[in-house]
Design a protein around this motif. Structure first.
Motif, mmCIF file in Angstrom:
data_model
loop_
_atom_site.group_PDB
_atom_site.id
_atom_site.type_symbol
_atom_site.label_atom_id
_atom_site.label_comp_id
_atom_site.label_asym_id
_atom_site.label_seq_id
_atom_site.Cartn_x
_atom_site.Cartn_y
_atom_site.Cartn_z
ATOM 1 N N GLU A 9 -6.434 -58.249 57.031
ATOM 2 C CA GLU A 9 -5.935 -58.154 58.698
ATOM 3 C C GLU A 9 -4.708 -57.287 58.523
ATOM 4 O OE1 GLU A 9 -7.437 -58.991 61.451
ATOM 5 O OE2 GLU A 9 -8.928 -59.697 60.560
ATOM 6 N N GLU A 10 -3.775 -57.479 57.681
ATOM 7 C CA GLU A 10 -2.652 -56.904 57.777
ATOM 8 C C GLU A 10 -2.454 -55.555 56.975
ATOM 9 O OE1 GLU A 10 0.276 -59.831 57.050
ATOM 10 O OE2 GLU A 10 -0.224 -60.988 58.866
ATOM 11 N N GLY A 11 -3.548 -55.356 56.251
ATOM 12 C CA GLY A 11 -3.553 -54.358 55.279
ATOM 13 C C GLY A 11 -2.510 -54.328 54.257
ATOM 14 N N ARG A 12 -2.516 -55.616 53.474
ATOM 15 C CA ARG A 12 -1.375 -55.755 52.591
ATOM 16 C C ARG A 12 -2.116 -56.089 51.213
ATOM 17 N NH1 ARG A 12 1.179 -61.122 54.911
ATOM 18 N NH2 ARG A 12 2.456 -61.024 53.081
ATOM 19 N N ASP A 13 -1.391 -55.790 50.084
ATOM 20 C CA ASP A 13 -1.956 -55.722 48.871
ATOM 21 C C ASP A 13 -2.112 -57.481 48.264
ATOM 22 O OD1 ASP A 13 -2.528 -55.648 45.928
ATOM 23 O OD2 ASP A 13 -1.142 -54.023 45.514
ATOM 24 N N PHE A 14 -3.131 -58.104 48.408
ATOM 25 C CA PHE A 14 -3.474 -59.286 48.074
ATOM 26 C C PHE A 14 -3.178 -59.432 46.361
ATOM 27 C CE2 PHE A 14 -6.038 -62.551 46.361
ATOM 28 C CZ PHE A 14 -5.825 -63.629 47.057
ATOM 29 N N ILE A 15 -3.733 -58.604 45.564
ATOM 30 C CA ILE A 15 -3.388 -58.527 44.464
ATOM 31 C C ILE A 15 -2.009 -58.949 43.730
ATOM 32 C CG2 ILE A 15 -4.169 -57.488 41.987
ATOM 33 C CD1 ILE A 15 -6.444 -58.856 43.522
ATOM 34 N N GLU A 55 0.738 -59.471 46.080
ATOM 35 C CA GLU A 55 1.494 -60.228 46.797
ATOM 36 C C GLU A 55 1.242 -61.921 46.447
ATOM 37 O OE1 GLU A 55 2.259 -59.399 50.777
ATOM 38 O OE2 GLU A 55 2.112 -57.209 50.097
ATOM 39 N N PHE A 56 -0.128 -62.125 46.044
ATOM 40 C CA PHE A 56 -0.562 -63.533 46.288
ATOM 41 C C PHE A 56 -1.054 -63.931 44.730
ATOM 42 C CE2 PHE A 56 -0.841 -62.103 50.477
ATOM 43 C CZ PHE A 56 0.277 -63.185 51.181
ATOM 44 N N PRO A 57 -0.270 -63.824 43.492
ATOM 45 C CA PRO A 57 -0.892 -64.068 42.385
ATOM 46 C C PRO A 57 -1.150 -65.378 42.085
ATOM 47 C CG PRO A 57 1.440 -63.689 42.171
ATOM 48 C CD PRO A 57 0.886 -63.255 43.693
ATOM 49 N N LYS A 58 -0.656 -66.364 43.055
ATOM 50 C CA LYS A 58 -1.084 -68.019 42.712
ATOM 51 C C LYS A 58 -2.128 -68.253 43.731
ATOM 52 C CE LYS A 58 3.807 -69.225 41.424
ATOM 53 N NZ LYS A 58 4.997 -69.729 41.623
ATOM 54 N N SER A 59 -2.576 -67.470 44.260
ATOM 55 C CA SER A 59 -4.013 -67.772 45.356
ATOM 56 C C SER A 59 -5.051 -68.230 44.226
ATOM 57 C CB SER A 59 -4.355 -66.632 46.009
ATOM 58 O OG SER A 59 -5.563 -66.694 46.615
ATOM 59 N N SER A 60 -5.910 -68.975 44.819
ATOM 60 C CA SER A 60 -7.168 -69.719 44.169
ATOM 61 C C SER A 60 -8.135 -68.324 43.881
ATOM 62 C CB SER A 60 -7.827 -70.721 45.011
ATOM 63 O OG SER A 60 -7.041 -71.648 45.034
ATOM 64 N N ALA A 61 -8.256 -67.461 44.879
ATOM 65 C CA ALA A 61 -9.121 -66.130 45.000
ATOM 66 C C ALA A 61 -8.495 -65.115 43.953
ATOM 67 C CB ALA A 61 -9.038 -65.703 46.240
ATOM 68 N N PHE A 62 -7.151 -65.114 43.470
ATOM 69 C CA PHE A 62 -6.923 -64.069 42.546
ATOM 70 C C PHE A 62 -7.403 -63.939 41.101
ATOM 71 C CE2 PHE A 62 -3.851 -62.917 39.397
ATOM 72 C CZ PHE A 62 -3.312 -61.722 39.567
ATOM 73 N N PRO A 63 -7.580 -65.181 40.687
ATOM 74 C CA PRO A 63 -8.091 -65.305 39.138
ATOM 75 C C PRO A 63 -9.516 -64.698 39.200
ATOM 76 C CG PRO A 63 -7.686 -67.441 39.720
ATOM 77 C CD PRO A 63 -6.796 -66.617 40.874
ATOM 78 N N ALA A 64 -10.398 -65.123 40.317
ATOM 79 C CA ALA A 64 -11.701 -64.619 40.477
ATOM 80 C C ALA A 64 -11.759 -63.205 40.586
ATOM 81 C CB ALA A 64 -12.452 -65.211 41.719
ATOM 82 N N LEU A 65 -10.951 -62.388 41.365
ATOM 83 C CA LEU A 65 -11.003 -61.175 41.644
ATOM 84 C C LEU A 65 -10.556 -60.325 40.461
ATOM 85 C CD1 LEU A 65 -9.282 -61.107 45.213
ATOM 86 C CD2 LEU A 65 -11.481 -60.457 44.717
#
Length: 255
Positions: free
Chosen positions: A221-227, A229-239
């Motif tokens: 939504e905010e156009g930010r770099d998820f990869i 900024e959020f390395p501890k997110s549950s979606a990060f390792p999957a991506l």
């Protein structure tokens, strides 16, 4: 590399965007071609929707996301006078623009070109495959959600790939459970495992499951770099895992 699905709302643009960011983190130069002419969303996901496309001797100059020019974009969203303008075009005009996007854009020296597609198996898809065929595209990633209805539609996309001679790199199951923002527990809001079962049925790799993650939604939504900024997110390792399999597939093909 095309990102495909037989239906809308499964997160093709999300997968295309995050795959580009993961490949950039791996040191690759990536272009994203948005051929969803009636619903272009890639510019907003990178927060560059107000940029203009310019001409050079080689054709159109794509919009660059960063100063390093590691991610470049082309979308009809950059060509509309107003962001809410509707694209009311017949097939031939759509096909001509897609061919221009492939042949007349100064993409430069890319490691990967990711193509974000609309739902279905219609004019835009056929035109894209035909336009990319001389460049020997790496293949296609198919995106589904866990429900049987979505999986059934993606089966048709597998048939499309077979008929057009497009190699299937694998299947991604998106929205595979919901990650609680407070306790990080993943709950299967929808059914589970549809994407993996489809991959077994089709005899193609299963690239992974990406959960519904509020942090991922917020970054889009905010156009930010998820990869980044959020390395501890549950979606990060999957991506990151999906991107690594794409890298491995490209390496095997070039060797």
């Amino acid at each position: 590399m095309l990102v495909l699905s037989g239906k809308g709302g499964v997160g093709k643009s999300t997968v295309a965007t995050q795959l580009a960011l993961a490949l950039r983190q791996a040191g690759r130069k990536v272009g994203i071609l948005d051929v969803d002419l009636c619903g272009p969303s890639i510019p907003r996901m990178f927060r560059v929707q107000d940029r203009d496309v310019h001409q050079c001797d080689s054709g159109w100059v794509p919009v660059f996301v960063d100063q390093e020019k590691s991610i470049s974009l082309m979308s009809i969203g950059f060509l509309l006078e107003k962001p809410d303008d509707a694209v009311v075009w017949r097939g031939p005009k759509k096909n001509a623009l897609i061919k221009q996007f492939v042949a007349d854009v100064a993409w430069g020296d890319l490691d990967f070109l990711i193509v974000d597609t609309p739902p279905g198996t219609s004019d835009e898809h056929i035109s894209t495959v035909e336009a990319l065929r001389p460049y020997k595209p790496l293949g296609a990633i198919l995106v589904t959600t866990p429900q049987e209805v979505a999986v059934g539609d993606v089966r048709r996309e597998l048939t499309f790939c077979k008929k057009t001679g497009l190699r299937v790199l694998g299947i991604v199951e998106n929205m595979s459970g919901f990650v609680c923002p407070h306790c990080s527990e993943c709950t299967n809001v929808f059914s589970k495992g549809g994407g993996e079962e489809l991959a077994k049925y089709a005899g193609v790799p299963f690239l992974g499951s990406v959960p519904l993650d509020p942090q991922l939604s917020q970054s889009l939504e905010e156009g930010r770099d998820f990869i980044q900024e959020f390395p501890k997110s549950s979606a990060f390792p999957a991506l990151v895992h999906i991107a690594q399999q794409v890298l491995d597939s490209a390496s095997q093909r070039s060797s």
